[in-house]
Scaffold this active site. Structure first.
Site, PDB file in Angstrom:
ATOM      1  N   ASP A  41       0.816  -1.227   0.000  1.00 27.67           N
ATOM      2  CA  ASP A  41       0.000   0.000   0.000  1.00 27.67           C
ATOM      3  C   ASP A  41       0.847   1.274   0.000  1.00 27.67           C
ATOM      4  O   ASP A  41       0.303   2.380   0.075  1.00 27.67           O
ATOM      5  CB  ASP A  41      -0.939   0.011   1.210  1.00 27.67           C
ATOM      6  CG  ASP A  41      -0.184   0.055   2.523  1.00 27.67           C
ATOM      7  OD1 ASP A  41       1.062  -0.056   2.500  1.00 27.67           O
ATOM      8  OD2 ASP A  41      -0.830   0.223   3.569  1.00 27.67           O
ATOM      9  N   GLY A  42       2.169   1.137  -0.090  1.00 25.93           N
ATOM     10  CA  GLY A  42       3.024   2.322  -0.175  1.00 25.93           C
ATOM     11  C   GLY A  42       3.693   2.700   1.133  1.00 25.93           C
ATOM     12  O   GLY A  42       4.597   3.542   1.153  1.00 25.93           O
ATOM     13  N   GLU A  43       3.278   2.111   2.257  1.00 22.87           N
ATOM     14  CA  GLU A  43       3.935   2.434   3.531  1.00 22.87           C
ATOM     15  C   GLU A  43       5.388   1.973   3.502  1.00 22.87           C
ATOM     16  O   GLU A  43       5.725   0.980   2.840  1.00 22.87           O
ATOM     17  CB  GLU A  43       3.211   1.740   4.691  1.00 22.87           C
ATOM     18  CG  GLU A  43       1.866   2.356   5.007  1.00 22.87           C
ATOM     19  CD  GLU A  43       1.177   1.638   6.163  1.00 22.87           C
ATOM     20  OE1 GLU A  43       1.752   0.688   6.725  1.00 22.87           O
ATOM     21  OE2 GLU A  43       0.045   2.041   6.495  1.00 22.87           O
ATOM     22  N   GLN A 101       8.205  27.571   7.324  1.00 27.36           N
ATOM     23  CA  GLN A 101       7.164  28.063   8.227  1.00 27.36           C
ATOM     24  C   GLN A 101       7.729  27.918   9.638  1.00 27.36           C
ATOM     25  O   GLN A 101       7.646  26.859  10.260  1.00 27.36           O
ATOM     26  CB  GLN A 101       5.875  27.277   8.024  1.00 27.36           C
ATOM     27  CG  GLN A 101       5.213  27.654   6.689  1.00 27.36           C
ATOM     28  CD  GLN A 101       3.758  27.242   6.621  1.00 27.36           C
ATOM     29  OE1 GLN A 101       3.450  26.064   6.515  1.00 27.36           O
ATOM     30  NE2 GLN A 101       2.851  28.213   6.682  1.00 27.36           N
ATOM     31  N   ASP A 173      17.506  39.483   0.306  1.00 29.58           N
ATOM     32  CA  ASP A 173      16.376  39.986   1.097  1.00 29.58           C
ATOM     33  C   ASP A 173      16.880  40.358   2.494  1.00 29.58           C
ATOM     34  O   ASP A 173      17.994  40.004   2.879  1.00 29.58           O
ATOM     35  CB  ASP A 173      15.210  38.982   1.156  1.00 29.58           C
ATOM     36  CG  ASP A 173      15.601  37.629   1.739  1.00 29.58           C
ATOM     37  OD1 ASP A 173      16.542  37.564   2.539  1.00 29.58           O
ATOM     38  OD2 ASP A 173      14.938  36.633   1.388  1.00 29.58           O
ATOM     39  N   LYS A 196      13.388  42.814  -0.615  1.00 33.06           N
ATOM     40  CA  LYS A 196      12.485  41.922  -1.377  1.00 33.06           C
ATOM     41  C   LYS A 196      11.066  41.964  -0.806  1.00 33.06           C
ATOM     42  O   LYS A 196      10.881  41.942   0.395  1.00 33.06           O
ATOM     43  CB  LYS A 196      13.029  40.487  -1.304  1.00 33.06           C
ATOM     44  CG  LYS A 196      12.133  39.440  -1.917  1.00 33.06           C
ATOM     45  CD  LYS A 196      12.786  38.066  -1.884  1.00 33.06           C
ATOM     46  CE  LYS A 196      12.380  37.250  -0.683  1.00 33.06           C
ATOM     47  NZ  LYS A 196      12.903  35.874  -0.702  1.00 33.06           N
ATOM     48  N   ARG A 198       7.795  39.547  -1.092  1.00 36.90           N
ATOM     49  CA  ARG A 198       7.298  38.294  -1.669  1.00 36.90           C
ATOM     50  C   ARG A 198       5.787  38.423  -1.882  1.00 36.90           C
ATOM     51  O   ARG A 198       5.044  38.695  -0.945  1.00 36.90           O
ATOM     52  CB  ARG A 198       7.623  37.107  -0.747  1.00 36.90           C
ATOM     53  CG  ARG A 198       7.276  35.775  -1.373  1.00 36.90           C
ATOM     54  CD  ARG A 198       7.757  34.602  -0.557  1.00 36.90           C
ATOM     55  NE  ARG A 198       9.140  34.232  -0.782  1.00 36.90           N
ATOM     56  CZ  ARG A 198       9.589  33.589  -1.857  1.00 36.90           C
ATOM     57  NH1 ARG A 198       8.762  33.259  -2.833  1.00 36.90           N
ATOM     58  NH2 ARG A 198      10.850  33.296  -1.981  1.00 36.90           N
ATOM     59  N   THR A 227      12.478  28.430  -6.228  1.00 42.78           N
ATOM     60  CA  THR A 227      11.959  28.725  -7.571  1.00 42.78           C
ATOM     61  C   THR A 227      12.939  29.562  -8.383  1.00 42.78           C
ATOM     62  O   THR A 227      12.737  29.767  -9.580  1.00 42.78           O
ATOM     63  CB  THR A 227      10.637  29.514  -7.487  1.00 42.78           C
ATOM     64  OG1 THR A 227      10.905  30.787  -6.861  1.00 42.78           O
ATOM     65  CG2 THR A 227       9.593  28.769  -6.677  1.00 42.78           C
TER      66      THR A 227
HETATM   67  C1  R5P Z   1      13.976  33.372   1.846  1.00 46.32           C
HETATM   68  O1  R5P Z   1      13.794  33.859   2.919  1.00 46.32           O
HETATM   69  C2  R5P Z   1      15.115  32.439   1.545  1.00 46.32           C
HETATM   70  O2  R5P Z   1      16.296  32.844   2.161  1.00 46.32           O
HETATM   71  C3  R5P Z   1      15.315  32.305   0.066  1.00 46.32           C
HETATM   72  O3  R5P Z   1      15.658  33.577  -0.447  1.00 46.32           O
HETATM   73  C4  R5P Z   1      14.076  31.838  -0.621  1.00 46.32           C
HETATM   74  O4  R5P Z   1      13.502  30.764   0.054  1.00 46.32           O
HETATM   75  C5  R5P Z   1      14.389  31.440  -2.043  1.00 46.32           C
HETATM   76  O5  R5P Z   1      13.212  31.009  -2.655  1.00 46.32           O
HETATM   77  P1  R5P Z   1      12.952  31.217  -4.190  1.00 46.32           P
HETATM   78  O6  R5P Z   1      14.143  30.674  -4.930  1.00 46.32           O
HETATM   79  O7  R5P Z   1      11.691  30.462  -4.438  1.00 46.32           O
HETATM   80  O8  R5P Z   1      12.770  32.677  -4.419  1.00 46.32           O
END
Ligand code: R5P
Length: 315
Positions: A41-43, A101, A173, A196, A198, A227
């Site tokens: 089942d994937g476990e 988070q 940032d 920055k 977001r 990303t």
């Molecule tokens: C943000 O606080 C982190 O230090 C990175 O700048 C961020 O997680 C990079 O994410 P992405 O490449 O999606 O912009």
């Protein structure tokens, strides 16, 4: 009678076999034997196939690319080692997934970094070795010892080999100021910051560049590239302010979605990236990516832990 002839054992899950092999090679130890499979089942099914009774045990697992599966694998492995009477269990987590988070900055959001810390400790981890946490305060989520390594010394050496004569280190940032300052101090150059904003988890908007980048070789320093939006937008902001070239150094290269093609099309010349996350084939094909191996740092940390030497000297 000789007790515990091998002072420690190193195990790994399936998240990053290359890194585990290199760390084991650095330490000149074989990887511990584990039967890892799946139930129909994937476990996850798992059995430790070595005697660990009374032994100091390290488990290397990075929590990226398929984070749910690798986290669960790590928890299950720690549980098995605890029930097999290992004397200590150190989770060696080069990339600590679910770290973003880390505070309740909006209503009704979880603090997943704390949740994962609780899961690791409740499973039986007695010590954590990790690298460039998204926020260093995450160490405080653990009531067990945490050794927080930095990839900076090895990335700084790679930056020096680029021979950039008008270098300035730039935080992409505000949250990256501490990391950037440490790069600037070790490179003996000035630093600047990009403000920055977001918009959501995959889009960012750059505001202002605080500091002087005109005519300079910019090095964007960050803990991770996901990303690629942050690096690419920060590079654009620096170029608009007159930077003559842009490079980047990041510890964790997630490179999700079209991150690599964004980097290819950007003004960034080279991204130096640690190998805490498996280097995907498409990364190897990308001419702008240079991988900096970090296995020696992880190996040294394990060695220091076993020999009871200072780990802070590695930073
Ligand atoms: C943000 O606080 C982190 O230090 C990175 O700048 C961020 O997680 C990079 O994410 P992405 O490449 O999606 O912009």
């Amino acid at each position: 009678m000789q007790v515990n002839s091998q002072p420690f054992l190193l195990f790994t899950g399936s998240s990053h076999p290359d890194l585990a092999t290199h760390v084991a090679g650095y330490l000149s130890v074989p990887l511990g034997k584990v039967a890892l499979g799946r139930f129909p089942d994937g476990e996850i099914s798992l059995q430790i196939q070595e005697n660990v009774r009374g032994k100091e045990v390290f488990v290397l697992q990075t929590i990226a690319l398929d984070p749910h599966a690798y986290l669960m694998e790590l928890l299950i492995m720690i549980d098995a080692l605890k029930r097999a009477s290992a004397s200590s269990i150190t989770a060696v987590v080069p990339y600590f997934g679910y770290c973003r988070q880390d505070r309740k900055d909006k209503p009704r959001v979880p603090i997943t970094a704390k949740l994962v810390a609780n899961l690791l400790v409740n499973a039986g981890a007695t010590h954590l070795i990790t690298m460039d946490l998204h926020a260093s305060q995450i160490q405080g989520f653990f009531d067990i010892p945490v050794d927080h390594l930095s990839a900076r010394p090895l990335l700084v050496e790679a930056v020096k080999s680029l021979n950039l004569s008008r270098l300035v280190v730039v935080a992409p940032d505000i949250g990256g100021v501490k990391l950037t300052r440490s790069y600037a101090v070790h490179l003996g150059v000035d630093f600047a910051v990009v403000d920055k904003h977001r918009i959501n988890s995959s889009h960012v908007e750059m505001m202002a560049v605080i500091g002087d980048v005109k005519g300079k070789d910019v090095l964007l320093a960050d803990d991770m590239c996901s990303t690629g939006e942050t690096l690419v937008s920060a590079a654009k902001a620096c170029q608009e302010k007159g930077a003559r070239s842009v490079y980047a150094a990041v510890t964790h290269g997630l490179f999700v979605g079209d991150a690599l093609s964004k980097i290819e099309q950007s003004g960034i010349q080279t991204v130096l990236v640690g190998d805490t996350i498996p280097v995907q084939e498409r990364c190897k094909q990308c001419k702008k990516i240079t991988v900096v191996p970090l296995s020696s740092l992880l190996g040294q940390a394990i060695h220091c832990s076993v020999t009871r030497e200072s780990i802070s000297s590695l930073s």
